[in-house]
Design a protein around this motif. Structure first.
Motif, PDB file in Angstrom:
ATOM      1  N   GLU A   1      -0.761   0.498  -1.937  1.00  0.00           N
ATOM      2  CA  GLU A   1      -1.075   1.002  -0.602  1.00  0.00           C
ATOM      3  C   GLU A   1       0.068   1.899  -0.144  1.00  0.00           C
ATOM      4  O   GLU A   1       1.240   1.513  -0.261  1.00  0.00           O
ATOM      5  CB  GLU A   1      -1.264  -0.143   0.399  1.00  0.00           C
ATOM      6  CG  GLU A   1      -2.466  -1.038   0.131  1.00  0.00           C
ATOM      7  CD  GLU A   1      -2.697  -2.032   1.261  1.00  0.00           C
ATOM      8  OE1 GLU A   1      -2.044  -1.887   2.324  1.00  0.00           O
ATOM      9  OE2 GLU A   1      -3.517  -2.948   1.087  1.00  0.00           O
ATOM     10  N   HIS A   2      -0.257   3.059   0.417  1.00  0.00           N
ATOM     11  CA  HIS A   2       0.803   4.020   0.724  1.00  0.00           C
ATOM     12  C   HIS A   2       1.784   3.571   1.819  1.00  0.00           C
ATOM     13  O   HIS A   2       2.931   4.014   1.811  1.00  0.00           O
ATOM     14  CB  HIS A   2       0.189   5.386   1.083  1.00  0.00           C
ATOM     15  CG  HIS A   2      -0.349   5.492   2.483  1.00  0.00           C
ATOM     16  ND1 HIS A   2      -1.671   5.245   2.801  1.00  0.00           N
ATOM     17  CD2 HIS A   2       0.267   5.836   3.645  1.00  0.00           C
ATOM     18  CE1 HIS A   2      -1.850   5.424   4.088  1.00  0.00           C
ATOM     19  NE2 HIS A   2      -0.701   5.786   4.630  1.00  0.00           N
ATOM     20  N   PRO A   3       1.439   2.658   2.764  1.00  0.00           N
ATOM     21  CA  PRO A   3       2.464   2.231   3.733  1.00  0.00           C
ATOM     22  C   PRO A   3       3.515   1.288   3.148  1.00  0.00           C
ATOM     23  O   PRO A   3       4.489   0.945   3.825  1.00  0.00           O
ATOM     24  CB  PRO A   3       1.653   1.508   4.824  1.00  0.00           C
ATOM     25  CG  PRO A   3       0.243   1.941   4.630  1.00  0.00           C
ATOM     26  CD  PRO A   3       0.115   2.152   3.159  1.00  0.00           C
ATOM     27  N   TYR A   4       3.320   0.846   1.883  1.00  0.00           N
ATOM     28  CA  TYR A   4       4.232  -0.109   1.250  1.00  0.00           C
ATOM     29  C   TYR A   4       4.645   0.433  -0.124  1.00  0.00           C
ATOM     30  O   TYR A   4       3.780   0.830  -0.911  1.00  0.00           O
ATOM     31  CB  TYR A   4       3.553  -1.474   1.074  1.00  0.00           C
ATOM     32  CG  TYR A   4       2.992  -2.039   2.355  1.00  0.00           C
ATOM     33  CD1 TYR A   4       3.744  -2.887   3.150  1.00  0.00           C
ATOM     34  CD2 TYR A   4       1.696  -1.706   2.771  1.00  0.00           C
ATOM     35  CE1 TYR A   4       3.234  -3.393   4.338  1.00  0.00           C
ATOM     36  CE2 TYR A   4       1.181  -2.203   3.949  1.00  0.00           C
ATOM     37  CZ  TYR A   4       1.946  -3.048   4.733  1.00  0.00           C
ATOM     38  OH  TYR A   4       1.440  -3.537   5.909  1.00  0.00           O
ATOM     39  N   PRO A   5       5.940   0.428  -0.443  1.00  0.00           N
ATOM     40  CA  PRO A   5       6.392   0.898  -1.765  1.00  0.00           C
ATOM     41  C   PRO A   5       6.204  -0.181  -2.839  1.00  0.00           C
ATOM     42  O   PRO A   5       7.138  -0.528  -3.577  1.00  0.00           O
ATOM     43  CB  PRO A   5       7.867   1.215  -1.519  1.00  0.00           C
ATOM     44  CG  PRO A   5       8.286   0.242  -0.463  1.00  0.00           C
ATOM     45  CD  PRO A   5       7.082   0.070   0.434  1.00  0.00           C
ATOM     46  N   VAL A   6       5.002  -0.706  -2.914  1.00  0.00           N
ATOM     47  CA  VAL A   6       4.678  -1.772  -3.866  1.00  0.00           C
ATOM     48  C   VAL A   6       3.779  -1.196  -4.954  1.00  0.00           C
ATOM     49  O   VAL A   6       2.765  -0.551  -4.654  1.00  0.00           O
ATOM     50  CB  VAL A   6       3.990  -2.957  -3.173  1.00  0.00           C
ATOM     51  CG1 VAL A   6       3.615  -4.030  -4.192  1.00  0.00           C
ATOM     52  CG2 VAL A   6       4.900  -3.542  -2.094  1.00  0.00           C
ATOM     53  N   TYR A   7       4.160  -1.428  -6.205  1.00  0.00           N
ATOM     54  CA  TYR A   7       3.460  -0.866  -7.349  1.00  0.00           C
ATOM     55  C   TYR A   7       2.990  -1.995  -8.273  1.00  0.00           C
ATOM     56  O   TYR A   7       3.553  -3.093  -8.271  1.00  0.00           O
ATOM     57  CB  TYR A   7       4.370   0.077  -8.143  1.00  0.00           C
ATOM     58  CG  TYR A   7       4.820   1.296  -7.380  1.00  0.00           C
ATOM     59  CD1 TYR A   7       4.237   2.538  -7.609  1.00  0.00           C
ATOM     60  CD2 TYR A   7       5.844   1.212  -6.428  1.00  0.00           C
ATOM     61  CE1 TYR A   7       4.652   3.659  -6.916  1.00  0.00           C
ATOM     62  CE2 TYR A   7       6.261   2.326  -5.728  1.00  0.00           C
ATOM     63  CZ  TYR A   7       5.662   3.555  -5.971  1.00  0.00           C
ATOM     64  OH  TYR A   7       6.077   4.663  -5.275  1.00  0.00           O
ATOM     65  N   THR A   8       1.977  -1.694  -9.063  1.00  0.00           N
ATOM     66  CA  THR A   8       1.637  -2.614 -10.152  1.00  0.00           C
ATOM     67  C   THR A   8       2.716  -2.503 -11.223  1.00  0.00           C
ATOM     68  O   THR A   8       3.274  -1.423 -11.449  1.00  0.00           O
ATOM     69  CB  THR A   8       0.264  -2.279 -10.758  1.00  0.00           C
ATOM     70  OG1 THR A   8       0.280  -0.940 -11.274  1.00  0.00           O
ATOM     71  CG2 THR A   8      -0.840  -2.391  -9.718  1.00  0.00           C
ATOM     72  N   GLY A   9       3.027  -3.599 -11.879  1.00  0.00           N
ATOM     73  CA  GLY A   9       4.112  -3.615 -12.846  1.00  0.00           C
ATOM     74  C   GLY A   9       3.714  -3.055 -14.200  1.00  0.00           C
ATOM     75  O   GLY A   9       2.536  -2.854 -14.507  1.00  0.00           O
TER      76      GLY A   9
END
Length: 341
Positions: free
Chosen positions: A312-320
């Motif tokens: 999600e673009h508001p969070y710098p969270v990526y799939t590993g």
């Protein structure tokens, strides 16, 4: 001439096969799709694991196909999700990071319990037509390869995975209509049939929770070789092995915040956010057993590596980098064919 068209054997790989004129297929299939991996967030140049995600889907597909002309058929497929479930474990709660001016899960507290979001239900109806501009099945033309062109449309469905009903239940799938265009080519080389297939899928939009969800479009390319290890021309019994590999590009998508992250801030929850584009690579094996002239069983298994992408673009969270998927399934087909002799 008409009799020869009705009884001519189909000389094509599975991806380019069409029933003889005025004949068809009726099938029922089951597919299990499982993927799992970490959710990570970069902190000072190092990826920090902020959760673990598992997706599980079980799909039952009922289909029918009927050839209305030599090398041309109409078809219908009705997929239904027996289960569409996302499970999140060992994840941190999201909060606002004033340094990044973004949401963050890296510094949040560990959630007290796992989160499970699941749904089930219909996923629209696929209606389509397919034809072979040239085909090895046309014996008098002397074609050395087969080209199959497939155009399909999926109807909208009243339920979807994004919308949560008042009783807490969800549907499955994205609920939108879709358009699909497939080109497939194959040729025969002795007992083997090399093939190539390219599919473009254009997803429509669907309303969920007051926002307009725009699911990802996809371009997928697969190639392989189908090898026949046994064939009895009297009973039409046949056993083939299909070795294949593929690549897919999934475009960006707009989805409600909190759909694919286990924790989001209340300021973004339910609002429209963008999931970034990503690609996948896969390889697998299909086993095709035609027991006799009127029956066939297919088994298949494919392993997929899912490249990292922002959820999600508001969070710098990526799939590993450890995100993998496995798809397995089986299909039973009744072949409506002209009697021999």
């Amino acid at each position: 001439m008409l009799l020869s068209l009705l009884t001519a054997p189909v000389l094509a790989a599975d991806v380019t096969e069409v029933p003889p004129m005025l004949r068809g297929d009726i099938s029922v299939g089951y597919t299990a799709d499982l993927s799992r991996g970490s959710l990570v967030e970069p902190v000072d140049g190092t990826d920090v694991t902020v959760g673990k995600a598992t997706h599980e889907a079980h799909i039952i597909d009922v289909g029918a196909r009927f050839a209305v002309a030599p090398g041309a058929a109409l078809y219908v497929n009705i997929p239904t999700y027996a289960l569409d479930r996302w499970t999140y474990k060992e994840f941190n709660l999201a909060g606002f990071d004033p340094t990044l001016e973004l949401g963050s899960m890296a510094s949040g507290e560990l959630a007290a319990e796992d989160l499970v979001n699941s749904g089930s239900g219909a996923a629209g109806v696929w209606l389509g037509a397919q034809g072979t501009p040239f085909s090895e099945a046309f014996a008098k033309r002397g074609n050395k390869s087969t080209w199959l062109l497939d155009v399909g449309f999926r109807t909208k469905d009243s339920t979807n995975f994004y919308t949560v009903a008042a009783d807490g239940t969800r549907g499955a799938g994205n609920g939108s209509g879709a358009f699909r265009l497939t080109n497939a080519f194959s040729t025969t080389k002795g007992q083997s049939e090399p093939w190539l297939q390219a599919t473009w899928t254009r997803q429509g939009t669907t309303e969920a929770g007051g926002v307009l969800v725009d699911s990802a479009n996809q371009i997928a390319v697969r190639t392989g070789v189908e090898v026949t290890t046994f064939h009895n021309p009297v009973t039409e019994a046949r056993f083939s092995m299909d070795f294949r590999m593929g690549f897919a590009y999934n475009a960006w998508a707009d989805v409600p915040s909190g759909t694919y992250l286990p924790s989001v801030m209340t300021s973004t929850e339910g609002t429209l956010v963008t999931m970034s584009e990503y690609s996948t690579v896969s390889g697998g094996l299909g086993l095709y057993w035609r027991m006799f002239q009127y029956g066939r069983v297919d088994l298949f298994a494919d392993a997929t590596y899912i490249l990292p992408h922002r959820v999600e673009h508001p969070y710098p969270v990526y799939t590993g980098f450890d995100t993998f998927g496995v798809t397995t399934g089986a299909k039973l087909t009744a072949l409506i064919r002209p009697p021999k002799g």
